[in-house]
Design an enzyme around this catalytic site. Structure first.
Site, PDB file in Angstrom:
ATOM      1  N   LYS A 157       1.863 -18.343   6.171  1.00 14.63           N
ATOM      2  CA  LYS A 157       1.026 -18.685   7.290  1.00 14.63           C
ATOM      3  C   LYS A 157       0.495 -17.405   7.917  1.00 14.63           C
ATOM      4  O   LYS A 157       1.108 -16.372   7.712  1.00 14.63           O
ATOM      5  CB  LYS A 157       1.801 -19.535   8.296  1.00 14.63           C
ATOM      6  CG  LYS A 157       2.837 -18.756   9.117  1.00 14.63           C
ATOM      7  CD  LYS A 157       3.441 -19.604  10.187  1.00 14.63           C
ATOM      8  CE  LYS A 157       2.722 -19.427  11.508  1.00 14.63           C
ATOM      9  NZ  LYS A 157       3.473 -18.668  12.509  1.00 14.63           N
ATOM     10  N   HIS A 184       4.162 -25.752  12.672  1.00 12.35           N
ATOM     11  CA  HIS A 184       5.541 -26.244  12.770  1.00 12.35           C
ATOM     12  C   HIS A 184       5.650 -27.546  13.574  1.00 12.35           C
ATOM     13  O   HIS A 184       6.276 -28.510  13.155  1.00 12.35           O
ATOM     14  CB  HIS A 184       6.443 -25.201  13.420  1.00 12.35           C
ATOM     15  CG  HIS A 184       6.339 -23.834  12.816  1.00 12.35           C
ATOM     16  ND1 HIS A 184       6.066 -23.630  11.498  1.00 12.35           N
ATOM     17  CD2 HIS A 184       6.490 -22.590  13.354  1.00 12.35           C
ATOM     18  CE1 HIS A 184       6.055 -22.330  11.244  1.00 12.35           C
ATOM     19  NE2 HIS A 184       6.302 -21.677  12.366  1.00 12.35           N
ATOM     20  N   LYS A 200      16.217 -20.775  23.980  1.00  8.30           N
ATOM     21  CA  LYS A 200      15.646 -21.159  22.688  1.00  8.30           C
ATOM     22  C   LYS A 200      16.167 -22.536  22.329  1.00  8.30           C
ATOM     23  O   LYS A 200      17.374 -22.750  22.219  1.00  8.30           O
ATOM     24  CB  LYS A 200      16.042 -20.157  21.600  1.00  8.30           C
ATOM     25  CG  LYS A 200      15.544 -20.588  20.222  1.00  8.30           C
ATOM     26  CD  LYS A 200      15.582 -19.462  19.211  1.00  8.30           C
ATOM     27  CE  LYS A 200      15.214 -19.943  17.817  1.00  8.30           C
ATOM     28  NZ  LYS A 200      13.807 -19.817  17.490  1.00  8.30           N
ATOM     29  N   GLU A 223      11.121 -20.841  23.095  1.00  8.02           N
ATOM     30  CA  GLU A 223      11.780 -19.591  22.704  1.00  8.02           C
ATOM     31  C   GLU A 223      12.057 -18.782  23.956  1.00  8.02           C
ATOM     32  O   GLU A 223      11.275 -18.818  24.905  1.00  8.02           O
ATOM     33  CB  GLU A 223      10.880 -18.791  21.769  1.00  8.02           C
ATOM     34  CG  GLU A 223      10.668 -19.487  20.451  1.00  8.02           C
ATOM     35  CD  GLU A 223       9.835 -18.658  19.493  1.00  8.02           C
ATOM     36  OE1 GLU A 223      10.413 -17.944  18.672  1.00  8.02           O
ATOM     37  OE2 GLU A 223       8.596 -18.719  19.590  1.00  8.02           O
ATOM     38  N   ASP A 252       0.065 -20.350  16.572  1.00  9.24           N
ATOM     39  CA  ASP A 252       1.310 -19.792  16.054  1.00  9.24           C
ATOM     40  C   ASP A 252       2.355 -20.869  15.765  1.00  9.24           C
ATOM     41  O   ASP A 252       3.063 -20.810  14.772  1.00  9.24           O
ATOM     42  CB  ASP A 252       1.856 -18.773  17.075  1.00  9.24           C
ATOM     43  CG  ASP A 252       3.047 -18.008  16.541  1.00  9.24           C
ATOM     44  OD1 ASP A 252       2.992 -17.590  15.375  1.00  9.24           O
ATOM     45  OD2 ASP A 252       4.036 -17.830  17.282  1.00  9.24           O
ATOM     46  N   ARG A 282       0.807  -1.217   0.000  1.00  7.74           N
ATOM     47  CA  ARG A 282       0.000   0.000   0.000  1.00  7.74           C
ATOM     48  C   ARG A 282       0.843   1.270   0.000  1.00  7.74           C
ATOM     49  O   ARG A 282       0.429   2.278  -0.524  1.00  7.74           O
ATOM     50  CB  ARG A 282      -0.939   0.001   1.206  1.00  7.74           C
ATOM     51  CG  ARG A 282      -2.376  -0.070   0.740  1.00  7.74           C
ATOM     52  CD  ARG A 282      -3.336  -0.206   1.859  1.00  7.74           C
ATOM     53  NE  ARG A 282      -2.854  -1.113   2.888  1.00  7.74           N
ATOM     54  CZ  ARG A 282      -3.517  -1.344   4.015  1.00  7.74           C
ATOM     55  NH1 ARG A 282      -4.658  -0.748   4.246  1.00  7.74           N
ATOM     56  NH2 ARG A 282      -3.048  -2.189   4.925  1.00  7.74           N
ATOM     57  N   ASP A 329       5.237 -23.554   5.189  1.00  4.76           N
ATOM     58  CA  ASP A 329       5.533 -23.705   6.604  1.00  4.76           C
ATOM     59  C   ASP A 329       7.055 -23.670   6.654  1.00  4.76           C
ATOM     60  O   ASP A 329       7.715 -24.613   6.219  1.00  4.76           O
ATOM     61  CB  ASP A 329       5.024 -25.046   7.134  1.00  4.76           C
ATOM     62  CG  ASP A 329       5.301 -25.170   8.623  1.00  4.76           C
ATOM     63  OD1 ASP A 329       6.418 -24.831   9.049  1.00  4.76           O
ATOM     64  OD2 ASP A 329       4.408 -25.596   9.364  1.00  4.76           O
ATOM     65  N   HIS A 330       7.615 -22.583   7.157  1.00  2.35           N
ATOM     66  CA  HIS A 330       9.062 -22.414   6.958  1.00  2.35           C
ATOM     67  C   HIS A 330       9.878 -23.491   7.675  1.00  2.35           C
ATOM     68  O   HIS A 330      11.024 -23.744   7.313  1.00  2.35           O
ATOM     69  CB  HIS A 330       9.536 -21.007   7.323  1.00  2.35           C
ATOM     70  CG  HIS A 330       9.754 -20.767   8.787  1.00  2.35           C
ATOM     71  ND1 HIS A 330       8.747 -20.451   9.648  1.00  2.35           N
ATOM     72  CD2 HIS A 330      10.876 -20.811   9.545  1.00  2.35           C
ATOM     73  CE1 HIS A 330       9.240 -20.299  10.870  1.00  2.35           C
ATOM     74  NE2 HIS A 330      10.524 -20.505  10.842  1.00  2.35           N
TER      75      HIS A 330
HETATM   76  C1  BG6 Z   1       6.950 -18.219  13.405  1.00  2.04           C
HETATM   77  C2  BG6 Z   1       6.124 -17.727  14.571  1.00  2.04           C
HETATM   78  O1  BG6 Z   1       6.169 -18.964  12.513  1.00  2.04           O
HETATM   79  O2  BG6 Z   1       7.978 -19.052  13.908  1.00  2.04           O
HETATM   80  C3  BG6 Z   1       6.976 -16.973  15.574  1.00  2.04           C
HETATM   81  O3  BG6 Z   1       5.099 -16.863  14.088  1.00  2.04           O
HETATM   82  C4  BG6 Z   1       8.146 -17.833  15.994  1.00  2.04           C
HETATM   83  O4  BG6 Z   1       6.217 -16.589  16.714  1.00  2.04           O
HETATM   84  C5  BG6 Z   1       8.871 -18.384  14.780  1.00  2.04           C
HETATM   85  O5  BG6 Z   1       9.013 -17.018  16.769  1.00  2.04           O
HETATM   86  C6  BG6 Z   1       9.932 -19.379  15.190  1.00  2.04           C
HETATM   87  O6  BG6 Z   1      10.687 -19.707  14.053  1.00  2.04           O
HETATM   88  P1  BG6 Z   1      12.188 -20.178  14.182  1.00  2.04           P
HETATM   89  O7  BG6 Z   1      12.593 -20.471  12.785  1.00  2.04           O
HETATM   90  O8  BG6 Z   1      12.937 -19.037  14.811  1.00  2.04           O
HETATM   91  O9  BG6 Z   1      12.143 -21.367  15.089  1.00  2.04           O
END
Ligand code: BG6
Length: 512
Positions: free
Chosen positions: A171, A263, A368, A239, A258, A65, A200-201
């Protein structure tokens, strides 16, 4: 642009990369000025360019935008690449990538944006002397996904002559089962499933893919990978950070949506599915779907005894005092959104009947770590006990996905000395030491796969509905319970004590 890669001697990863040719492509990022584009997508594209992995002819268009022109967009892209790329940018590669980058300002429901997009795409085709494949990457707020898919369909941009058109959707895909179904229906009205790439990364992470290598490239593990040998499995995605500035999103999402629905459930599926006959998109996704369908969703009455939610309270993380979730900017003081979720699930099939799967995730925890801990059954008879053996523990296989990528097998070993005293010792494999190279970022792999048309690491429509189906009753039960107190855990700790209530006798959460 026409591709300029970094000189090979600067590129230690080149040997490991598959060099499949990629058809000339134009990538259109809706939400091109957003956080994801800055932190992940543009730096990933730079790294692909650096490795010479982009197609010979590659064009990029950002749409958002904000009113700005092409050169403003290029300047911001340069800044994000310089700041977030995992390697220091090479000047020529960066200039090559930025050179003809375009920006189109406008609302996602405005026809004029799509008319301009069409003209720009035609211009790129003319310049290339051939039709380019088109990838529309939806990196916007989720309410725009159906709007953009609908507009692309209405304006005929959902297909091209003599070239492929694909849509990549970020997502969250849906907010619950009903909305995911509706979104699937809306997208599939305009696109064929084979054109749709739901991201889904986690699936792009090297260590997640290594789960498959670990299971299916080693004869050692698969024979014990079942109910006869495995006592329980634990998946942790902890995390140490809180929600940062994302209250607007997080208040509506919560930990279950989330991280668990996508994941963590993907990890569970890869860990428990049957071996696919080929590492090919539909074969792999068929197997994932089968195992997800074997997870019987709880009834809403059962939720209380198989799921725990909690919120972080004020505490100390890494020596720094942090405020509690309800004190964060943008969070309601009486918010019931969970920042921690733990579940006990069962996979009701021949392989896994009776094995509990414990999942937990949370923000503002002690550290983490994303890991899978597989605990084998105890040995059936301890002949060593009479000789004073102590410390025998069940074997554990620990797959660490981050931050320290690798695998550990915990064995019992004799402590040197006269008695038969045993203690656990570790056999370790660490990615960094074995491969001496940095893993590519998940988005590099996924963008490249989408350009190649390989959907193996993307979620299929039926799979996404199966994922939501498992989570939906928990969301409903939690939404309907508006009065019982939400357990609080001090930030920087292991999470709420209540999570222990999910464990069977003798089972324990591994320390964070
Ligand atoms: C994202 C979430 O999909 O994954 C975040 O929205 C999260 O809240 C993140 O912090 C974690 O990804 P990674 O790759 O750092 O484990």
């Amino acid at each position: 642009m026409t591709a300029v890669a970094a000189p090979a001697h600067e590129n230690p990863l080149i040997e490991g990369l598959e060099r499949l040719p990629v058809h000339p492509t134009v990538l259109v990022i809706f939400g091109g000025t957003g956080d994801l584009a800055h932190r992940k997508l543009l730096p990933a594209l730079y790294n692909l360019a650096h490795e010479g992995a982009l197609p010979e002819r590659f064009e990029l268009i950002g749409i958002a935008r904000r009113e700005q022109d092409h050169s403003d967009f290029r300047a911001v892209a340069r800044e994000s690449i310089e700041r977030f790329s995992r390697r220091k940018p090479n000047k020529d590669v960066l200039e090559g990538l930025l050179a003809d980058m375009r920006y189109l300002p406008g609302r996602f429901d405005d026809d004029r944006v799509y008319a301009r997009l069409k003209r720009t795409l035609a211009e790129f085709d003319d310049k290339a002397g051939q039709p380019l494949n088109r990838i529309f990457y939806l990196s916007t707020a989720p309410e725009f996904f159906p709007v953009i898919a609908g507009e692309l369909g209405r304006t005929g941009l959902n297909q091209a002559e003599r070239a492929e058109t694909r849509i990549v959707i970020e997502k969250p895909f849906g907010y619950d089962l009903a909305s995911a179904r509706q979104l699937n229906a809306q997208v599939l009205e305009e696109f064929d499933e084979s054109q749709v790439f739901r991201i889904d990364h986690y699936l792009g992470k090297e260590t997640v893919q290594n789960l498959l290598a670990f299971r299916f490239a080693n004869a050692l593990f698969e024979p014990v990978w079942n109910r006869n040998f495995i006592d329980y499995i634990q998946i942790t995605a902890a995390e140490d950070i809180g929600i940062g500035g994302r209250a607007g999103y997080y208040e509506r999402a919560g930990a279950l949506r989330d991280l668990v629905q996508n994941h963590m459930m993907q990890l569970l599926a890869l860990l428990t599915m049957e071996p696919p006959t080929a590492f090919e998109a539909n074969r792999l996704r068929d197997e994932k779907l089968k195992v997800l369908e074997a997870i019987v969703p709880p009834s809403t009455d059962e939720v209380a005894e198989m799921a725990v939610r909690a919120q972080y309270a004020a505490g100390v993380v890494g020596g720094v005092r942090v405020s509690g979730y309800r004190e964060e900017d943008g969070v309601a003081p009486d918010s019931r959104t969970e920042t921690y979720a733990a579940l006990r699930l069962h996979v009701s099939n021949w392989r896994w009947a009776g094995v509990p799967f414990y999942l937990r995730t949370g923000k503002a925890l002690a550290r983490k770590v994303t890991e899978i801990v597989v605990t084998l059954k105890p040995v059936p008879h301890l002949a060593l006990r009479s000789t004073g053996s102590v410390g025998v523990q069940a074997n554990q296989i620990i797959l660490t996905l981050q931050p320290d990528e690798g695998a550990t097998i915990q064995l019992g070993a004799k402590i040197p000395g006269t008695g038969m005293r045993i203690r656990p010792v570790n056999m370790e494999f660490r990615y960094g030491t074995s491969f001496l190279s940095e893993s590519p970022e998940a988005y590099e792999r996924l963008i490249l796969d989408a350009m190649r048309g390989d959907a193996t690491l993307f979620t299929r429509n039926d799979e996404i509905e199966a994922l939501w189906g498992i989570i939906d009753p928990i969301l409903t039960a939690w939404r309907e319970d508006t009065s019982s107190p939400i357990p609080q855990y001090p930030a920087g700790t292991e999470g709420p004590d209540e999570a222990k209530s999910l464990l069977a006798p003798r089972h324990r959460w591994n320390r964070l």
